[in-house]
Each structure stands twice: as structure tokens, then as C-alpha cells.
Design a protein around this motif. Sequence first.
Motif, short mmCIF file in Angstrom:
data_model
loop_
_atom_site.label_atom_id
_atom_site.label_comp_id
_atom_site.label_asym_id
_atom_site.label_seq_id
_atom_site.Cartn_x
_atom_site.Cartn_y
_atom_site.Cartn_z
N LYS A 20 47.16 17.98 16.73
CA LYS A 20 45.79 18.24 17.19
C LYS A 20 45.31 19.61 16.72
O LYS A 20 44.15 19.77 16.31
CB LYS A 20 45.70 18.15 18.71
CG LYS A 20 45.90 16.74 19.23
CD LYS A 20 45.87 16.71 20.74
CE LYS A 20 46.21 15.33 21.26
NZ LYS A 20 46.26 15.31 22.72
N ASP A 21 46.20 20.60 16.78
CA ASP A 21 45.84 21.94 16.31
C ASP A 21 45.62 21.95 14.80
O ASP A 21 44.69 22.58 14.30
CB ASP A 21 46.93 22.95 16.67
CG ASP A 21 47.08 23.13 18.17
OD1 ASP A 21 46.13 22.85 18.92
OD2 ASP A 21 48.18 23.57 18.59
N ALA A 24 42.23 20.44 13.91
CA ALA A 24 41.15 21.39 14.20
C ALA A 24 41.07 22.47 13.11
O ALA A 24 39.98 22.83 12.67
CB ALA A 24 41.36 22.03 15.57
N SER A 28 37.97 23.11 10.46
CA SER A 28 37.29 24.41 10.48
C SER A 28 37.33 25.08 9.10
O SER A 28 36.43 25.83 8.75
CB SER A 28 37.91 25.34 11.54
OG SER A 28 39.18 25.79 11.15
#
Length: 70
Positions: A20-21, A24, A28
Amino acid sequence: MSSECEGKDSWPELVGDEGKDAAATIESENHLVNAVIVKEGTFVTADFRCDRVRVWVNKRGIVTKVPIIG
């Protein structure tokens, strides 16, 4: 292969991170892609897309392969 796509196209530094990190971070760093978390062993299509990055994770949700555009 991914030289036809715009922006950053691979994230080797994310192997070993939480999926999940990693997703992200990918989104970004390249706003043109959608990061899709995929569990190891899942069947996926073989089509190449500049707007997709598959984030392969193990049972614990840890990134196991270098995420690349495709």
C-alpha cells in the motif's frame, strides 16, 4: 519497452516495502499512472499500458518484484 511512456517508469527501491505504501509512492512520483496491487500467483493480462504499474506482493503484503510501467 517503457521508453514510450512519460515520467518515472520503475521503482526498484520499493522491493521489500509494504504494498500500500509502495502504491502511494508510485502514484505520487508519476501522476500519469495507477498503481495496482496484485498478489503473487494471480493471473493478469499481458497487454502493455503506460498508465498502469502492477505492484506484486506476497501473502504479507510486501512488494516482491520491481514495480514497472506496463
